[in-house]
Design an enzyme around this catalytic site. Structure first.
Site, PDB file in Angstrom:
ATOM      1  CB  CYS A  82      -0.909  -0.004   1.222  1.00 54.34           C
ATOM      2  SG  CYS A  82      -1.881   1.499   1.404  1.00 54.34           S
ATOM      3  CB  CYS A  88      -3.116   4.400   6.293  1.00 56.53           C
ATOM      4  SG  CYS A  88      -4.686   3.610   6.625  1.00 56.53           S
ATOM      5  CB  CYS A  91      -2.443  -2.402   7.527  1.00 58.23           C
ATOM      6  SG  CYS A  91      -3.770  -2.789   6.377  1.00 58.23           S
ATOM      7  CB  CYS A 169      -8.367   0.409   1.242  1.00 56.71           C
ATOM      8  SG  CYS A 169      -7.934  -0.525   2.729  1.00 56.71           S
ATOM      9  CD  GLN A 293     -17.608 -12.328  12.340  1.00 55.54           C
ATOM     10  OE1 GLN A 293     -16.671 -11.549  12.202  1.00 55.54           O
ATOM     11  NE2 GLN A 293     -17.816 -12.962  13.474  1.00 55.54           N
ATOM     12  CE1 TYR A 322     -21.203 -11.193  26.165  1.00 55.07           C
ATOM     13  CE2 TYR A 322     -20.463 -13.476  26.194  1.00 55.07           C
ATOM     14  CZ  TYR A 322     -20.622 -12.264  26.835  1.00 55.07           C
ATOM     15  OH  TYR A 322     -20.203 -12.118  28.139  1.00 55.07           O
ATOM     16  CG  ASP A 391     -18.046 -14.609  18.695  1.00 59.60           C
ATOM     17  OD1 ASP A 391     -16.989 -14.037  19.044  1.00 59.60           O
ATOM     18  OD2 ASP A 391     -18.475 -14.583  17.524  1.00 59.60           O
ATOM     19  CB  CYS A 418     -11.994 -10.748  18.465  1.00 57.84           C
ATOM     20  SG  CYS A 418     -12.835  -9.759  19.725  1.00 57.84           S
TER      21      CYS A 418
END
Length: 461
Positions: A82, A88, A91, A169, A293, A322, A391, A418
């Site tokens: 990128c 940015c 990432c 992007c 997702q 959840y 979750d 996560c």
């Protein structure tokens, strides 16, 4: 001890240029180096590299630096794809090869389990990565600003609220790039002003694109400060003419002085209220406010693993804490006798019920409420789960829910996470409550970033 700290501070001073050896990486993707026991965190540094670093900030026990020159380069270093990567904030790992990213994420999960959960013998499998770790995101939401008389749109520069204007992007679906570019150009040509967060003036705050990877459906959402959308008819006409496969154009109004993206008022101003997409064979209706997702390819991988760990035969009662819009619940319902889903967000439960009807699934029920309150109430009503799936958000499970799981004693718990740190903390509580963690499978849902998703198989001892 105090003299040691003062010596560390004296040996690493602000603006000093030092040579370091990176030993590790943080969960944010920063390189970690130590100088006489004093820790320096440096963006873009990779383990086993020697480099020259400028010290930017020093605190009592640690500091931050800027990478100036790499002396010995890591085998996993690569050139970012990128052009705005260094500015940015989207990432964190494009300077690392994909092979290196997957190894780093596996190590991070192992380290969290051992350091936080004191779980030294739990197998952490190699991370399941993507064949093509680019262009995977199906949702883009970018702030809008002004520069040189025209509109700009893109992600914020790292650590700031300065917008980096971008035409493309590398981790977004190309359809999302098209939406942002086209809406920005049309609105700019029509003279519609961007929202100025400092003065709380202007109109357009965010442009949001949603894309159905399997269906090719596109939704455009424009968030404004004002209830009125200037040049609305012209704007709609040109968006519909210039964006292929657009099925829905939505106007959201957010008049508040806030960093929250959406306001309370949402109006479909053209087309349908939903677009559609599939995860495996399950179809989902996606509205402007739906959580869905962002990487459906890897979501299928993740949910298949959750299904494997649940070991369903068709006779089980399953509770999905959840549950969101019912994504995991509907997967489980295909193999279970009964699934109960609970979620605190009312809109998500309405979506979950709609998605169940959409797929003709009749053995799943959904309820609005806090999992840590609803599930104990179910338990008192005599609902006994064979399998509990959790979750949770990044903060992990509520402790009251974990204690209810311990009290209910399901045969199996499947924990989708996560955040490896809160996963490790919660696994420790379950282990102390009579459960055993069999294995953990990390899945790379977000290539080029430092995030990693995990699914854990837990059984009653």
């Amino acid at each position: 001890m105090a003299s040691r700290v003062s010596k560390q501070q004296a040996s690493v001073r602000k603006n000093e240029i030092v040579e370091v050896q990176f030993e590790d990486m943080t969960s944010d993707g920063f390189g970690v180096a130590k100088i006489d026991g004093y820790t320096l965190f440096v963006p873009y540094g990779l383990p086993n590299e020697r480099a020259k670093v400028k010290v930017l900030k020093t605190k009592k026990n640690y500091g931050y630096g800027k990478l100036l020159e790499i002396i010995d380069e890591s085998e996993y270093r690569t050139d970012p794809a990128c052009p705005v990567y260094s500015r940015c904030g989207g990432c964190q790992l494009q300077h690392m090869s994909y092979e290196g990213q997957l190894l780093y994420k596996q190590k991070h999960v192992k380290d969290c389990l051992e350091r936080i959960g004191h779980l030294k013998n739990v197998p952490v499998h190699p991370v399941i990565g993507m064949d093509d770790p680019w262009r995977y995101r199906n949702k883009s939401q970018v702030p809008v600003g002004e520069e040189a008389g025209g509109l700009i749109a893109g992600f914020y520069q790292k650590g700031t609220h300065r917008i980096i204007d971008m035409e493309t992007c590398m981790i977004q679906a190309e359809a999302n790039d098209t939406v942002v570019r086209v809406v920005k150009e049309i609105a700019s040509n029509l003279g519609i002003r961007a929202y100025d967060e400092e003065n709380h003036r202007g109109v357009i705050r965010h442009i949001i694109a949603k894309y159905g990877r399997k269906t090719d459906d596109v939704m455009v959402v424009i968030v404004t400060k004002t209830k009125d959308l200037p040049h609305k008819k012209r704007l709609i006409k040109e968006i519909a003419a210039n964006i292929p496969n657009v099925k829905s154009i939505v106007h959201n109004v957010n008049p508040e002085r806030t960093n929250v993206i959406f306001g309370e008022e949402t109006n479909v101003i053209w087309g349908e209220p939903y677009i559609y997409d599939y995860i495996g064979d399950v179809k989902f209706a996606i509205s402007a406010r739906s959580f869905y997702q962002v990487n459906p390819i890897q979501t299928k991988v993740l949910y298949d693993k959750a299904l494997e760990y649940a070991q369903l035969t068709g006779n089980e009662t399953v509770i999905d804490a959840y549950c969101g819009i019912g994504t995991i619940s509907l997967f489980l319902a295909q193999r279970a006798k009964k699934v109960y889903g609970v979620e605190i967000v009312g809109e998500a439960i309405a979506d979950a019920k709609r998605n169940a009807r959409l797929n003709g699934i009749e053995n799943a029920e959904f309820f609005v409420g806090e999992a840590e309150k609803v599930i104990p109430w179910w338990y008192k009503q005599g609902i006994q789960a064979d399998v509990i799936v959790v979750d949770p958000p990044r903060k992990g499970c509520d402790e009251a829910l974990l204690h209810t799981i311990i009290e209910m004693k399901p045969k199996r718990v499947v924990y989708v996470s996560c955040n490896p740190a809160t996963l490790a903390r919660d696994l420790r509580i379950l282990e102390d409550g009579g459960f055993k963690t069999i294995e953990v499978q990390p899945v790379d849902m977000f290539p080029q970033t430092s995030h990693v998703e995990c699914v854990s198989q837990i059984v009653l001892k």
